[in-house]
Design a protein around this motif. Structure first.
Motif, PDB file in Angstrom:
ATOM      1  N   GLY A 348       0.733  -1.191   0.009  1.00 59.26           N
ATOM      2  CA  GLY A 348       0.232   0.067  -0.169  1.00 59.26           C
ATOM      3  C   GLY A 348       0.735   1.127   0.093  1.00 59.26           C
ATOM      4  O   GLY A 348       0.295   2.307  -0.103  1.00 59.26           O
ATOM      5  N   ALA A 349       2.095   1.204   0.065  1.00 59.73           N
ATOM      6  CA  ALA A 349       2.828   2.418  -0.036  1.00 59.73           C
ATOM      7  C   ALA A 349       2.555   3.232  -1.255  1.00 59.73           C
ATOM      8  O   ALA A 349       2.296   2.795  -2.407  1.00 59.73           O
ATOM      9  CB  ALA A 349       4.430   1.961  -0.126  1.00 59.73           C
ATOM     10  N   PHE A 350       2.691   4.496  -1.063  1.00 53.85           N
ATOM     11  CA  PHE A 350       2.548   5.508  -2.016  1.00 53.85           C
ATOM     12  C   PHE A 350       3.374   6.652  -1.922  1.00 53.85           C
ATOM     13  O   PHE A 350       3.605   7.477  -2.889  1.00 53.85           O
ATOM     14  CB  PHE A 350       0.960   6.040  -1.980  1.00 53.85           C
ATOM     15  N   VAL A 351       3.949   7.006  -0.719  1.00 55.51           N
ATOM     16  CA  VAL A 351       4.806   8.031  -0.412  1.00 55.51           C
ATOM     17  C   VAL A 351       6.002   7.829  -0.867  1.00 55.51           C
ATOM     18  O   VAL A 351       7.110   8.358  -1.633  1.00 55.51           O
ATOM     19  CB  VAL A 351       5.060   8.435   0.937  1.00 55.51           C
ATOM     20  N   GLU A 352       6.637   6.488  -0.861  1.00 56.50           N
ATOM     21  CA  GLU A 352       8.151   5.887  -1.277  1.00 56.50           C
ATOM     22  C   GLU A 352       7.877   5.695  -2.644  1.00 56.50           C
ATOM     23  O   GLU A 352       6.828   5.556  -3.278  1.00 56.50           O
ATOM     24  CB  GLU A 352       8.427   4.657  -0.269  1.00 56.50           C
ATOM     25  N   ASP A 353       9.199   5.581  -3.032  1.00 55.29           N
ATOM     26  CA  ASP A 353       9.571   5.334  -4.533  1.00 55.29           C
ATOM     27  C   ASP A 353       9.219   3.921  -4.988  1.00 55.29           C
ATOM     28  O   ASP A 353       8.704   3.796  -6.150  1.00 55.29           O
ATOM     29  CB  ASP A 353      11.163   5.415  -4.735  1.00 55.29           C
ATOM     30  N   VAL A 354       9.224   2.910  -4.151  1.00 61.17           N
ATOM     31  CA  VAL A 354       8.974   1.629  -4.534  1.00 61.17           C
ATOM     32  C   VAL A 354       8.041   0.951  -3.403  1.00 61.17           C
ATOM     33  O   VAL A 354       8.030   0.963  -2.012  1.00 61.17           O
ATOM     34  CB  VAL A 354      10.333   0.624  -4.638  1.00 61.17           C
ATOM     35  N   GLU A 355       7.268  -0.056  -3.970  1.00 64.17           N
ATOM     36  CA  GLU A 355       6.174  -0.705  -2.862  1.00 64.17           C
ATOM     37  C   GLU A 355       6.879  -2.101  -2.955  1.00 64.17           C
ATOM     38  O   GLU A 355       6.769  -3.056  -4.014  1.00 64.17           O
ATOM     39  CB  GLU A 355       4.924  -0.794  -3.179  1.00 64.17           C
ATOM     40  N   ALA A 356       7.369  -2.599  -1.831  1.00 63.00           N
ATOM     41  CA  ALA A 356       8.077  -3.947  -1.841  1.00 63.00           C
ATOM     42  C   ALA A 356       7.035  -4.887  -1.682  1.00 63.00           C
ATOM     43  O   ALA A 356       6.215  -5.119  -1.024  1.00 63.00           O
ATOM     44  CB  ALA A 356       9.302  -3.959  -0.631  1.00 63.00           C
ATOM     45  N   THR A 357       6.975  -6.295  -2.511  1.00 67.88           N
ATOM     46  CA  THR A 357       6.448  -7.332  -1.905  1.00 67.88           C
ATOM     47  C   THR A 357       7.354  -8.451  -1.464  1.00 67.88           C
ATOM     48  O   THR A 357       6.908  -9.364  -0.756  1.00 67.88           O
ATOM     49  CB  THR A 357       5.840  -7.932  -3.286  1.00 67.88           C
ATOM     50  N   GLU A 358       8.675  -8.445  -1.620  1.00 68.20           N
ATOM     51  CA  GLU A 358       9.506  -9.186  -0.960  1.00 68.20           C
ATOM     52  C   GLU A 358      10.898  -8.460  -0.823  1.00 68.20           C
ATOM     53  O   GLU A 358      11.483  -7.605  -1.477  1.00 68.20           O
ATOM     54  CB  GLU A 358       9.759 -10.423  -1.862  1.00 68.20           C
ATOM     55  N   ILE A 359      11.734  -8.792   0.373  1.00 65.88           N
ATOM     56  CA  ILE A 359      12.894  -8.179   0.656  1.00 65.88           C
ATOM     57  C   ILE A 359      14.016  -9.234   0.989  1.00 65.88           C
ATOM     58  O   ILE A 359      13.182  -9.911   2.073  1.00 65.88           O
ATOM     59  CB  ILE A 359      12.903  -6.967   1.523  1.00 65.88           C
ATOM     60  N   ARG A 360      14.885  -9.168   0.479  1.00 67.15           N
ATOM     61  CA  ARG A 360      16.226 -10.175   1.069  1.00 67.15           C
ATOM     62  C   ARG A 360      17.068  -9.451   1.811  1.00 67.15           C
ATOM     63  O   ARG A 360      17.799  -8.558   0.791  1.00 67.15           O
ATOM     64  CB  ARG A 360      16.673 -11.140  -0.115  1.00 67.15           C
ATOM     65  N   LEU A 361      17.526  -9.520   2.748  1.00 70.41           N
ATOM     66  CA  LEU A 361      18.377  -9.061   3.448  1.00 70.41           C
ATOM     67  C   LEU A 361      19.699  -9.850   3.521  1.00 70.41           C
ATOM     68  O   LEU A 361      19.829 -10.861   3.775  1.00 70.41           O
ATOM     69  CB  LEU A 361      18.087  -8.552   5.052  1.00 70.41           C
ATOM     70  N   GLU A 362      20.799  -9.010   3.359  1.00 72.19           N
ATOM     71  CA  GLU A 362      22.348  -9.484   3.439  1.00 72.19           C
ATOM     72  C   GLU A 362      23.175  -8.942   3.943  1.00 72.19           C
ATOM     73  O   GLU A 362      23.058  -7.752   3.995  1.00 72.19           O
ATOM     74  CB  GLU A 362      22.531 -10.098   1.752  1.00 72.19           C
ATOM     75  N   PRO A 363      24.389  -9.539   4.270  1.00 72.97           N
ATOM     76  CA  PRO A 363      25.493  -8.496   4.756  1.00 72.97           C
ATOM     77  C   PRO A 363      26.062  -7.766   3.514  1.00 72.97           C
ATOM     78  O   PRO A 363      25.955  -8.197   2.398  1.00 72.97           O
ATOM     79  CB  PRO A 363      26.459  -9.681   5.226  1.00 72.97           C
ATOM     80  N   SER A 364      26.130  -6.367   3.727  1.00 78.06           N
ATOM     81  CA  SER A 364      26.709  -5.685   2.819  1.00 78.06           C
ATOM     82  C   SER A 364      28.077  -5.949   2.470  1.00 78.06           C
ATOM     83  O   SER A 364      28.784  -5.691   3.562  1.00 78.06           O
ATOM     84  CB  SER A 364      26.308  -3.979   3.348  1.00 78.06           C
ATOM     85  N   VAL A 365      28.365  -5.884   1.381  1.00 76.77           N
ATOM     86  CA  VAL A 365      29.760  -6.101   0.639  1.00 76.77           C
ATOM     87  C   VAL A 365      30.593  -4.815   0.958  1.00 76.77           C
ATOM     88  O   VAL A 365      31.719  -4.776   1.381  1.00 76.77           O
ATOM     89  CB  VAL A 365      29.878  -6.318  -0.735  1.00 76.77           C
ATOM     90  N   ALA A 366      29.770  -3.471   1.117  1.00 80.38           N
ATOM     91  CA  ALA A 366      30.472  -2.541   1.215  1.00 80.38           C
ATOM     92  C   ALA A 366      30.846  -2.260   2.926  1.00 80.38           C
ATOM     93  O   ALA A 366      31.825  -1.569   3.187  1.00 80.38           O
ATOM     94  CB  ALA A 366      29.601  -1.165   1.018  1.00 80.38           C
ATOM     95  N   GLY A 367      30.128  -3.126   3.579  1.00 81.01           N
ATOM     96  CA  GLY A 367      30.593  -2.971   5.028  1.00 81.01           C
ATOM     97  C   GLY A 367      31.652  -4.242   5.551  1.00 81.01           C
ATOM     98  O   GLY A 367      31.986  -4.126   6.849  1.00 81.01           O
TER      99      GLY A 367
END
Length: 368
Positions: A348-367
């Motif tokens: 139902g997001a409308f303010v944000e740029d993207v409405e997510a249906t699935e998110i995969r969290l991973e350790p960041s390579v940059a970190g």
């Protein structure tokens, strides 16, 4: 119809038992019953004898006898000429029917326990026991998220169900009411029972939502004590679920004191519940773990599908203290993709740029 002195047919005279009606319950047709009772009278007979006595054709007797033999009522002696048909002893027939009925019971009971009657969108419940049962059943069926406010002194009634939900990876937000400030050993009691738990000394309605589609709203006194004389509402409507969650997170959760917050979950991990992804991203960032997110969803401005990945550079949330969102129900992530910052919201997001249906969290390579 012809009846005779056989053991089953004679029961009519002895005990006013309607044998024909009982045999129909076991699936025998009228002609099959006539054939069988005639055989009981004769004990054993040729097909022509049975046909004449029962008033059916000889061909039908052969057909009915095959069916009766398959069900254990008769034995067809087709190794002799002419073929004869013998009625099996009534005691053996009755024992077989009884055994068949008993063997069905476990399978029928198992199916009955799995397949609930169709649930109405709203159910009014007047019994405290029933309310707790509905709450426990709904928690047991949760696959993504549980929000629950419940009296602290009744927590043991739902502890096992909540712990099982946490073990399944469900986001469990638990608000315990009637808790004294500085409640002893509360952290130990709540360990593994909730993803995040808060306490509030004041009474409030018991409110449950499960996966945004099922829920319960009950007056505080109804769950706290028996025979309160009040009523609860059980609902199964996706339109109502977000309203109850909004009230829970917007009105009550911010006013309660944080008691327990889970440790960050191991990564990588995939979430279809956006709030769970937000909470885990925040917990990892607080632990100084750089986190990247792969987002599947759609552009809120065009509706076009999107797949993108980037480091999580900002989290707006009110699930754990201190809250940093602009309003209580705001939960979002900001990821950096090729030096561009993209805001991500949930269903139902409308303010944000993207409405997510699935998110995969991973350790960041940059970190690393």
């Amino acid at each position: 119809m012809t009846t005779g002195p056989g053991d089953l047919s004679g029961a009519n005279a002895a005990g006013d038992v309607d044998v024909e009606a009982l045999l129909k319950r076991f699936g025998l047709s009228d002609k099959e019953i006539d054939t069988y009772l005639t055989l009981l009278e004769h004990g054993e007979a040729k097909a022509s004898t049975v046909a004449e006595a029962a008033g059916v054709s000889k061909r039908y007797v052969y057909s009915a006898s095959e069916e009766l033999e398959a069900r254990g009522f008769v034995t067809v002696n087709d190794h002799v000429t002419p073929t004869t048909i013998r009625a099996n002893p009534p005691g053996e027939v009755v024992d077989r029917l009884a055994n068949d009925a008993k063997s069905m019971r476990p399978a029928l009971e198992a199916r009955f326990s799995r397949e609930e009657a169709a649930t109405e969108p709203f159910e009014v419940v007047k019994s405290r026991v029933t309310v707790v049962k509905r709450i426990r059943r709904a928690i047991a069926e949760a696959s993504e998220e549980v929000t629950l406010s419940f009296p602290l002194d009744r927590l043991d009634e739902v502890t096992d169900d909540l712990r099982d939900a946490v073990d399944r990876g469900v986001l469990v937000l638990l608000l315990l009411t009637g808790a004294d400030e500085g409640e002893a050993d509360l952290g130990e009691r709540l360990s593994g029972v909730a993803t995040a738990a808060r306490t509030w000394g004041q009474p409030m309605p018991s409110m449950l939502t499960v996966d945004g589609r099922t829920g319960v709203v009950a007056p505080a006194e109804m769950v706290a004590r028996t025979n309160s004389g009040t009523q609860a509402i059980v609902f199964t409507q996706q339109q109502l679920g977000p309203v109850i969650v909004g009230s829970f997170l917007g009105n009550y959760w911010p006013a309660a004191a944080e008691a327990v917050v889970t440790e960050p979950a191991p990564l990588p991990a995939t979430y279809t519940n956006f709030r769970h992804a937000v909470l885990q991203a925040e917990l990892h960032r607080r632990s100084s773990d750089a986190v990247a997110a792969h987002v599947s969803g759609r552009r809120t401005d065009s509706g076009d599908p999107v797949e993108t990945s980037g480091e999580v550079v900002e989290v707006s949330q009110g699930l754990v203290s201190p809250a940093n969102n602009e309003f209580p129900v705001q939960h979002s992530l900001t990821i950096e993709v090729d030096d561009e910052r993209i805001s991500v919201g949930g269903k139902g997001a409308f303010v944000e740029d993207v409405e997510a249906t699935e998110i995969r969290l991973e350790p960041s390579v940059a970190g690393e």
